[in-house]
Design an enzyme around this catalytic site. Structure first.
Site, PDB file in Angstrom:
ATOM      1  CB  SER A  23      -1.327   0.434   1.122  1.00 42.56           C
ATOM      2  OG  SER A  23      -0.224  -0.210   2.238  1.00 42.56           O
ATOM      3  CG  ASN A  24       3.882   2.650   3.131  1.00 42.47           C
ATOM      4  OD1 ASN A  24       3.680   4.020   3.275  1.00 42.47           O
ATOM      5  ND2 ASN A  24       3.116   1.783   4.165  1.00 42.47           N
ATOM      6  CG  LEU A 100      18.793  -4.965   2.934  1.00 43.16           C
ATOM      7  CD1 LEU A 100      18.819  -3.493   1.538  1.00 43.16           C
ATOM      8  CD2 LEU A 100      18.293  -5.974   1.508  1.00 43.16           C
ATOM      9  CG  ASN A 114      12.324   0.388   6.601  1.00 44.10           C
ATOM     10  OD1 ASN A 114      11.499   0.176   5.925  1.00 44.10           O
ATOM     11  ND2 ASN A 114      12.747   0.349   7.969  1.00 44.10           N
ATOM     12  CG  HIS A 116       9.620   0.392  11.724  1.00 49.63           C
ATOM     13  ND1 HIS A 116       9.747  -0.717  11.880  1.00 49.63           N
ATOM     14  CD2 HIS A 116       9.719   0.142  13.726  1.00 49.63           C
ATOM     15  CE1 HIS A 116      10.084  -1.240  12.897  1.00 49.63           C
ATOM     16  NE2 HIS A 116       9.545  -0.402  14.197  1.00 49.63           N
ATOM     17  CB  VAL A 151      17.493  -4.599  12.556  1.00 47.33           C
ATOM     18  CG1 VAL A 151      15.859  -4.079  12.327  1.00 47.33           C
ATOM     19  CG2 VAL A 151      18.374  -4.884  12.035  1.00 47.33           C
TER      20      VAL A 151
HETATM   21  C1  GAR Z   1       4.270  -1.262   6.782  1.00 47.38           C
HETATM   22  O1  GAR Z   1       3.150  -0.565   7.922  1.00 47.38           O
HETATM   23  C2  GAR Z   1       5.526  -0.553   7.477  1.00 47.38           C
HETATM   24  O2  GAR Z   1       5.450  -0.019   7.539  1.00 47.38           O
HETATM   25  C3  GAR Z   1       6.171  -1.799   7.734  1.00 47.38           C
HETATM   26  O3  GAR Z   1       5.530  -3.199   6.879  1.00 47.38           O
HETATM   27  C4  GAR Z   1       3.985  -2.656   6.094  1.00 47.38           C
HETATM   28  C5  GAR Z   1       3.952  -2.639   4.741  1.00 47.38           C
HETATM   29  O4  GAR Z   1       2.911  -2.583   4.379  1.00 47.38           O
HETATM   30  N1  GAR Z   1       6.932  -2.151   7.904  1.00 47.38           N
HETATM   31  C6  GAR Z   1       8.384  -2.993   8.791  1.00 47.38           C
HETATM   32  O5  GAR Z   1       7.055  -3.540   9.855  1.00 47.38           O
HETATM   33  C7  GAR Z   1       9.357  -2.661   8.572  1.00 47.38           C
HETATM   34  N2  GAR Z   1      10.134  -3.385   9.855  1.00 47.38           N
HETATM   35  P1  GAR Z   1       2.367  -2.753   3.012  1.00 47.38           P
HETATM   36  O6  GAR Z   1       2.843  -3.252   2.386  1.00 47.38           O
HETATM   37  O7  GAR Z   1       0.699  -2.350   2.719  1.00 47.38           O
HETATM   38  O8  GAR Z   1       3.159  -0.545   2.230  1.00 47.38           O
END
Ligand code: GAR
Length: 203
Positions: A23-24, A100, A114, A116, A151
């Site tokens: 979604s991002n 990575l 990133n 988070h 991380v």
């Molecule tokens: C997002 O909420 C992002 O912040 C999280 O995964 C989701 C991906 O959503 N990332 C982490 O937890 C990284 N440590 P998306 O696939 O719908 O963009």
């Protein structure tokens, strides 16, 4: 020389790395016309549902499978090779659920970001939404940060807070966090691409 992306002058070429629903990535693509970046490749470590966004916007996709590699270094090197093949200047992790190897940071120093779903340094790791709920805190949020070897420990570029409400579940809270991610992440990537937000190590 023929470049691997259509309009090299149209914006700073970026790679987006995903593992899930993307979604991002969808929001980054939606905001692209009014932004200083261009998504030139989407890379995933698996057959990610989020590839649909790339297909909808005619962006090339690449899969670099964890299981095809002997170790983290070789997996990471293959991803870096794809990023380089598309001459990307920024690497945008958007729900990419693999760590990575340091070689990525050596090859793209201060160029990997990133998003988070917590207010780092609180609740790093793989279950930040669950961890915030279990901790009983009043608020959590979103952090956009530069990726370093440790991380979720890199320099913070932007944060938004999200209140935790009575009756919240992981799904409800994550949905409200994602609303903020979708607004914030494209703005930060745009600012980085436009040179408005200084990357670490730059004057
Ligand atoms: C997002 O909420 C992002 O912040 C999280 O995964 C989701 C991906 O959503 N990332 C982490 O937890 C990284 N440590 P998306 O696939 O719908 O963009």
């Amino acid at each position: 020389m023929e470049l691997p992306y259509p309009h090299p002058m149209a914006g700073v070429p970026i790679a987006v790395l995903i593992s899930g629903r993307g979604s991002n990535l969808g929001r980054l693509l939606e905001m692209e016309p009014e932004s200083a970046y261009r998504v030139v490749v989407v890379i995933a470590d698996r057959d990610a549902p989020g590839f649909e966004w790339a297909e909808k916007h005619d962006v090339p996709t690449r899969i670099v499978r964890w299981s095809d590699h002997a170790n983290r270094e070789s997996f990471t090197a293959s991803i870096c090779d794809e990023i380089e093949a598309f001459a990307c200047e920024l690497v945008v992790l958007a729900g990419f659920m693999r760590i990575l190897a340091p070689v990525a940071i050596e090859r793209f120093p201060d160029r990997i970001v990133n998003v988070h779903p917590s207010l780092l340094p609180d609740f790093p790791g793989a279950h930040p939404v669950e961890d915030a709920l279990e901790a009983g805190v009043d608020e959590t949020g979103v952090t956009v940060h530069v990726v370093v070897e440790d991380v979720d420990a890199g320099p913070i570029l932007a944060q938004r807070s999200v209140p935790i409400l009575p009756g919240d579940t992981v799904a409800l809270l994550h949905e409200r966090i994602q609303e903020q991610e979708h607004d914030l992440y494209p703005q930060v990537v745009d600012a980085l691409a436009a040179g408005r937000l200084h990357r670490i190590g730059e004057e």
